[in-house]
Design a protein around this motif. Structure first.
Motif, mmCIF file in Angstrom:
data_model
loop_
_atom_site.group_PDB
_atom_site.id
_atom_site.type_symbol
_atom_site.label_atom_id
_atom_site.label_comp_id
_atom_site.label_asym_id
_atom_site.label_seq_id
_atom_site.Cartn_x
_atom_site.Cartn_y
_atom_site.Cartn_z
ATOM 1 N N ASN A 547 0.946 -1.310 -0.131
ATOM 2 C CA ASN A 547 -0.069 0.044 -0.068
ATOM 3 C C ASN A 547 0.976 1.223 -0.215
ATOM 4 O O ASN A 547 1.927 1.272 0.294
ATOM 5 C CB ASN A 547 -0.977 -0.081 1.303
ATOM 6 C CG ASN A 547 -1.816 -1.179 1.259
ATOM 7 O OD1 ASN A 547 -2.401 -1.351 0.188
ATOM 8 N ND2 ASN A 547 -1.896 -1.924 2.256
ATOM 9 N N GLY A 548 0.103 2.376 -0.196
ATOM 10 C CA GLY A 548 0.885 3.710 -0.283
ATOM 11 C C GLY A 548 2.009 3.915 -1.371
ATOM 12 O O GLY A 548 2.748 4.689 -1.209
ATOM 13 N N TYR A 549 1.609 3.489 -2.322
ATOM 14 C CA TYR A 549 2.615 3.571 -3.748
ATOM 15 C C TYR A 549 1.891 4.439 -4.541
ATOM 16 O O TYR A 549 0.971 4.801 -4.577
ATOM 17 C CB TYR A 549 2.934 2.118 -4.341
ATOM 18 C CG TYR A 549 3.975 1.570 -3.367
ATOM 19 C CD1 TYR A 549 5.453 1.305 -3.983
ATOM 20 C CD2 TYR A 549 3.729 0.964 -2.460
ATOM 21 C CE1 TYR A 549 6.253 0.692 -3.364
ATOM 22 C CE2 TYR A 549 4.771 -0.143 -1.675
ATOM 23 C CZ TYR A 549 5.963 -0.057 -2.213
ATOM 24 O OH TYR A 549 6.963 -0.734 -1.396
ATOM 25 N N LYS A 550 2.837 4.849 -5.419
ATOM 26 C CA LYS A 550 2.596 5.766 -6.679
ATOM 27 C C LYS A 550 2.616 4.936 -8.022
ATOM 28 O O LYS A 550 3.568 4.267 -8.221
ATOM 29 C CB LYS A 550 3.375 7.107 -6.778
ATOM 30 C CG LYS A 550 3.420 7.977 -5.475
ATOM 31 C CD LYS A 550 4.529 9.145 -5.592
ATOM 32 C CE LYS A 550 4.484 9.913 -4.462
ATOM 33 N NZ LYS A 550 5.714 10.985 -4.338
ATOM 34 N N LYS A 551 1.567 5.158 -8.659
ATOM 35 C CA LYS A 551 1.339 4.276 -10.100
ATOM 36 C C LYS A 551 2.157 5.086 -10.997
ATOM 37 O O LYS A 551 1.479 6.263 -11.105
ATOM 38 C CB LYS A 551 0.195 3.787 -10.142
ATOM 39 C CG LYS A 551 0.024 2.927 -11.535
ATOM 40 C CD LYS A 551 -1.632 2.581 -11.532
ATOM 41 C CE LYS A 551 -1.665 1.937 -12.929
ATOM 42 N NZ LYS A 551 -3.129 1.384 -13.238
ATOM 43 N N VAL A 552 3.060 4.787 -11.822
ATOM 44 C CA VAL A 552 3.726 5.487 -12.788
ATOM 45 C C VAL A 552 3.314 4.758 -14.183
ATOM 46 O O VAL A 552 3.622 3.878 -14.278
ATOM 47 C CB VAL A 552 5.387 5.945 -12.635
ATOM 48 C CG1 VAL A 552 5.863 6.655 -13.684
ATOM 49 C CG2 VAL A 552 5.133 6.222 -11.248
ATOM 50 N N VAL A 553 3.033 5.408 -15.164
ATOM 51 C CA VAL A 553 2.823 4.897 -16.610
ATOM 52 C C VAL A 553 3.670 5.844 -17.272
ATOM 53 O O VAL A 553 3.450 7.092 -17.412
ATOM 54 C CB VAL A 553 1.357 4.848 -16.974
ATOM 55 C CG1 VAL A 553 1.314 4.419 -18.368
ATOM 56 C CG2 VAL A 553 0.401 4.204 -15.903
ATOM 57 N N TYR A 554 4.503 5.225 -18.152
ATOM 58 C CA TYR A 554 5.410 6.014 -19.064
ATOM 59 C C TYR A 554 5.809 5.335 -20.190
ATOM 60 O O TYR A 554 5.322 4.115 -20.304
ATOM 61 C CB TYR A 554 6.710 6.317 -18.396
ATOM 62 C CG TYR A 554 7.555 5.106 -17.900
ATOM 63 C CD1 TYR A 554 8.247 4.451 -18.942
ATOM 64 C CD2 TYR A 554 7.664 4.546 -16.718
ATOM 65 C CE1 TYR A 554 9.118 3.383 -18.372
ATOM 66 C CE2 TYR A 554 8.260 3.305 -16.307
ATOM 67 C CZ TYR A 554 9.094 2.912 -17.170
ATOM 68 O OH TYR A 554 9.940 1.739 -17.231
ATOM 69 N N TYR A 555 5.813 6.054 -21.280
ATOM 70 C CA TYR A 555 6.496 5.447 -22.635
ATOM 71 C C TYR A 555 7.639 5.558 -22.668
ATOM 72 O O TYR A 555 8.521 6.558 -22.474
ATOM 73 C CB TYR A 555 5.676 6.400 -23.802
ATOM 74 C CG TYR A 555 6.194 5.861 -24.979
ATOM 75 C CD1 TYR A 555 5.246 5.080 -25.644
ATOM 76 C CD2 TYR A 555 7.280 6.468 -25.752
ATOM 77 C CE1 TYR A 555 5.290 4.433 -26.938
ATOM 78 C CE2 TYR A 555 7.317 5.984 -27.045
ATOM 79 C CZ TYR A 555 6.678 4.871 -27.647
ATOM 80 O OH TYR A 555 6.990 4.539 -28.861
ATOM 81 N N SER A 556 8.251 4.143 -22.840
ATOM 82 C CA SER A 556 9.604 3.930 -22.843
ATOM 83 C C SER A 556 10.246 4.196 -24.364
ATOM 84 O O SER A 556 9.798 3.530 -25.340
ATOM 85 C CB SER A 556 10.006 2.200 -22.471
ATOM 86 O OG SER A 556 11.319 1.963 -22.800
ATOM 87 N N LEU A 557 11.241 5.083 -24.293
ATOM 88 C CA LEU A 557 11.721 5.302 -25.487
ATOM 89 C C LEU A 557 12.676 4.213 -25.815
ATOM 90 O O LEU A 557 12.880 4.086 -27.208
ATOM 91 C CB LEU A 557 12.649 6.714 -25.678
ATOM 92 C CG LEU A 557 11.886 7.885 -25.115
ATOM 93 C CD1 LEU A 557 12.818 8.828 -25.017
ATOM 94 C CD2 LEU A 557 10.669 8.122 -25.944
ATOM 95 N N LYS A 558 13.111 3.505 -25.145
ATOM 96 C CA LYS A 558 14.129 2.169 -25.785
ATOM 97 C C LYS A 558 13.088 1.313 -26.418
ATOM 98 O O LYS A 558 13.459 0.539 -27.372
ATOM 99 C CB LYS A 558 14.935 1.683 -24.465
ATOM 100 C CG LYS A 558 15.558 0.713 -24.880
ATOM 101 C CD LYS A 558 16.379 -0.404 -23.918
ATOM 102 C CE LYS A 558 17.008 -1.313 -24.126
ATOM 103 N NZ LYS A 558 17.495 -2.259 -23.132
ATOM 104 N N ASP A 559 12.167 0.757 -25.853
ATOM 105 C CA ASP A 559 11.165 -0.362 -26.104
ATOM 106 C C ASP A 559 10.130 -0.019 -26.900
ATOM 107 O O ASP A 559 9.322 -0.841 -27.448
ATOM 108 C CB ASP A 559 10.568 -1.069 -24.721
ATOM 109 C CG ASP A 559 11.840 -1.675 -23.886
ATOM 110 O OD1 ASP A 559 12.971 -2.102 -24.555
ATOM 111 O OD2 ASP A 559 11.828 -1.692 -22.712
#
Length: 846
Positions: A547-559
């Motif tokens: 619990n208590g986490y931050k969810k990060v969605v990102y676009y990987s420039l490598k993949d």
């Protein structure tokens, strides 16, 4: 009919060159043929010879041909060639060996003597040479005949040269011709040659064999047939005497100590601390440079009847050279007393011992520090006659060469360090003698240079390993990189890099990584566009609810795909949505530094100008290069999860486009993200030096143009001459090399420049400083950065040529500024990496 070369003495070389020879027994080693790079320019301190035969330039035989012509042993043809593939007759070979053994005057006296061979004519050009060669035992006949016009076989040449050294067939092991061939091989006479017995010898082969033989030691025999070391008169040498090479028969010789590294402007060389005059065709044997023999005992050759030095040969016994690490002089002692080394060893010094640090002479009471690389040179009494202290500039990365009249300046990457290379510089690549032209970008170089910045020794290594960076670690005091499963030590504190990214690593001579270059163009594995950040989220890991986490969605420039991760990093906030950021990790979780440098995709920065190498936004500019990566983004400012990223190209970046730019430490653009397309209708602003203005009048009207020197290339630009604009009228009367700026009228809809202005060039800067690493220059009181778009010109009199950053380094070298050079700097009006950008720099030769 084959051309003959009856006169075997013409002076045939003006290449800046050192020649082959050999060491005298204690120096017995292979004689390297070494040709100086054509990139090096002949300095005033080195003698000029007549032209090298055109058909041997750049070939292995060149060194031998130049040496033997300087000694008067051989010559070329009147058409300027040597024709090394031509056969050589037995008569011509007799002349070569007689001159090489110092018997040319005897041959002239014996030209009228009746020949001992039936087929040798009296008073022919070759008669005296054959008579002397026969009397000395160098040649033998066939049933009373010599056959002077016959070509010579390889083994016959070898036999004659071995006999010229004093060896007698009857005292050699084995039967002829293998007895002489084995002896020649033992003397390294075949060095650099691949020849089989029974084959015909040509002029080139004879030149190389003779050149190699000149460095071999003279011998003789006593009454019992025991081999002796002898002098040029055939007398037995004393026990401690320096052994005598064949070349010493060509004049008088003395043993001295070399105390200078180059010839003076008067063509003098320093020996035993005093200058002596050299001959016009002076050379150093053994393929060496004077700088390599500093402090050595040398054999000095003067031609008979001359007081000028013709040749110098290294006579320092290998056993009298100690390369080691120093111990500090004990209190109250200096090198004048003794040299301490190798953790406790000591050698007493001879009277007048001289110490050199990077070839610069030191005070007589020099005190040696601990752990210095030193070369101790001993005399025949086992005392120190000279001490060389070598301070290396290590792990320099070769970048570029700029040639000047008397030398070339080499510039290094990263540090920006530079040094001067001239004909006295010894160069090696991977342990082999090399020329400056052999070195390439990214070679790792160690350099010894003197106080004037002249390189005495350049040791280059070309050894690379490519692969993914697996891990970074420590081994003792060394940072280590594991690449492809193998671990390497890294110089200094490491070179940066991202684990999982593929690089090419450049190793130094010790096998340590000294530099890295990117295989894939840029290390992009950790860069991402943040699409969404959600707070106070839970997720399951290994069956446990966290619990208590931050969810990060990102676009990987490598993949090139979206990735979801969780973190508790305080620096990850919702403000990172729609930003380009370099991700950092700790224990597998995102952990951004406080100064993470995130770049907003919603900033709407407008491109005011773009060229192939520079992007300008307002008054700030960024370098573009082959490592710049271009992306296109459709940014949804209200819902960042709907932002999309695609691959772009340089062509997508046009004037008026909206972009986001992520830079590297140098100010160059690492990423350019185009968020809104622009227009390419407007022409780019141009600065250049005026060449000419033209008006072309025809039945349909007049057209106008101006030609400018832009980065060394003359380019023509179409102008208008509208009333109120008058672009053509403003430049038509300018002087050559006046600075001109062309600007397009916004949205003019044509391919013409409406504005052409002569720029009032600043006066010569009163002073100049140059930072090699940042490329920042201070001209007078003004500070500029030299960017990839900066135009540098080199102006000498009325001649203007394209210059380089190395010219700026040259301008500030020593006392050059305001004595040899001045500089004018005109700003571009833009910022680059936080500094005013230099638009045009003119380096002027006074």
């Amino acid at each position: 009919m084959r051309e003959k070369s009856n006169s075997l003495f013409k002076q045939n070389s003006q290449q800046p060159h050192v020649f082959r020879g050999g060491e005298i027994k204690v120096m017995k080693k292979k004689i390297a043929a070494f040709v100086l790079a054509t990139a090096l320019v002949l300095p005033l301190s080195v003698p000029a010879f007549a032209a090298t035969p055109s058909d041997v330039v750049g070939k292995p035989v060149q060194s031998a041909v130049e040496e033997l012509t300087a000694l008067g042993i051989i010559s070329g043809y009147e058409d300027g060639t040597f024709k090394p593939e031509n056969s050589i007759t037995r008569a011509e070979l007799a002349k070569v060996v007689v001159i090489a053994t110092g018997n040319e005057s005897a041959a002239k006296l014996m030209n009228d003597v009746k020949p001992s061979f039936k087929d040798v004519k009296a008073n022919a050009w070759y008669t005296g040479y054959i008579n002397v060669a026969s009397a000395k035992g160098f040649i033998q006949g066939f049933n009373g005949n010599y056959r002077p016009s016959d070509s010579v076989k390889f083994e016959e040449v070898v036999a004659i040269l071995v006999r010229a050294l004093g060896y007698q067939d009857k005292h050699l092991s084995g039967s002829w011709p293998y007895n002489v061939i084995l002896q020649a091989d033992n003397l390294n006479i075949f060095d650099g040659l691949e020849i089989a017995t029974g084959t015909k010898a040509n002029r080139g082969i004879v030149a190389e064999l003779t050149s190699n033989t000149l460095g071999a030691t003279l011998v003789g025999y006593d009454a019992d047939g025991n081999q002796l070391d002898v002098d040029t008169k055939g007398k037995k040498l004393a026990a401690n005497a320096n052994l005598v090479p064949l070349i010493n028969k060509l004049g008088t010789t003395e043993d001295k100590v070399l105390t200078g590294t180059s010839l003076t402007s008067k063509k003098e060389v320093s020996l035993n601390g005093a200058n002596e005059v050299t001959a016009d065709n002076f050379f150093v044997t053994g393929g060496k440079k004077l700088g390599e023999l500093l402090g050595h005992s040398v054999s000095v050759l003067k031609k008979n009847g001359s007081n000028k030095i013709l040749a110098i040969t290294d006579a320092q016994a290998a056993g009298n050279i100690i390369t080691t690490t120093s111990d500090a002089n004990p209190a109250g002692t200096t090198v004048a007393n003794a040299v301490y080394y190798n953790d406790g060893s000591v050698k007493n010094s001879a009277p007048g011992v001289v110490t050199y640090v990077n070839t610069d002479k030191q005070v007589s009471n020099y005190s040696l520090a601990n752990d210095k690389e030193v070369v101790i040179l001993l005399n025949s009494d086992d005392k120190v006659q000279a001490l060389l202290v070598n301070n290396w500039d290590s792990n320099l990365v070769f970048e570029e060469v700029t040639a000047y009249k008397d030398y070339s300046r080499v510039t290094s990457k990263e540090s920006g360090a530079s040094y001067k290379v001239n004909s006295n510089t010894a160069i090696s690549l991977d342990g082999k003698t090399a020329a400056l032209a052999d070195l390439k970008a990214n070679d790792v170089v160690n350099v010894i240079k003197n106080a004037d910045g002249d390189a005495l020794n350049v040791v280059a290594t070309r050894n690379t390993v490519s692969g993914k960076l697996d891990s970074i670690g420590k081994s003792g005091n060394d940072v280590t990189y594991t690449v492809g499963g193998k671990t390497y030590a890294v110089v200094a504190n490491g070179l940066g890099g991202t684990i999982g990214t593929e690089y090419t690593y450049h190793l130094n001579k010790d096998g340590k990584i000294a530099y890295r270059s990117s295989v894939s163009g840029v290390d992009n594995s950790q860069f991402a566009v943040i699409l969404n950040v959600e707070l106070d989220k839970s997720f399951i890991k290994d069956g446990e609810v966290l619990n208590g986490y931050k969810k990060v969605v990102y676009y990987s420039l490598k993949d090139a795909k979206s990735v979801t991760e969780y973190t508790k990093d305080d620096d990850v906030t919702v403000a990172l949505k729609n930003t380009l950021v370099e991700l950092k990790y700790t224990d597998g979780l995102i952990n951004l530094p406080a100064a993470h440098g995130a770049v907003s995709l919603a900033a709407d920065l407008v491109v005011s100008e773009v060229t192939a190498s520079k992007l300008t936004i307002d008054n700030n500019s960024y370098g573009l290069n082959s490592n710049t990566i271009y992306l296109k983004a459709s940014v949804n400012k209200s819902d960042s999860t709907k932002t999309t990223i695609t691959v772009g190209t340089a062509a997508d970046v046009t004037k008026g486009a909206k972009v986001a730019v992520k830079t590297d430490a140098s100010g160059a653009a690492k990423y350019v993200v185009v968020t809104t397309a622009g227009s390419s209708a407007n022409l780019p602003t141009v600065q250049g030096l005026f060449v000419k203005a033209s008006e072309n009048i025809s039945a349909t009207g007049s057209t106008y143009s101006v030609t400018l020197n832009v980065k060394g290339e003359e380019k023509t630009f179409a102008l208008t001459n509208e009333t109120g604009v008058d672009a053509y009228n403003k430049v038509k009367d300018l002087k050559k090399s006046d600075l001109v700026k062309l600007t397009d009228k916004p949205d003019s809809g044509n391919a013409l420049y409406e504005y052409a202005d002569a720029i009032a060039v600043a006066t010569d800067a009163s002073s100049l400083t140059v930072d090699n690493s940042t490329r920042v220059i201070v001209a007078g009181n003004a500070t500029f950065v030299v960017s990839p778009e900066t135009q540098i010109f080199y102006k000498k009199g009325d001649t203007v040529s394209v210059g380089s950053f190395a010219d700026l380094r040259e301008a500030v070298d020593g006392n050059n500024y305001n004595t040899k050079y001045t500089v004018v700097v005109q700003g571009s009006g833009l910022k680059y990496n936080g500094y005013d950008e230099a638009g045009v720099v003119v380096v002027k030769v006074k």
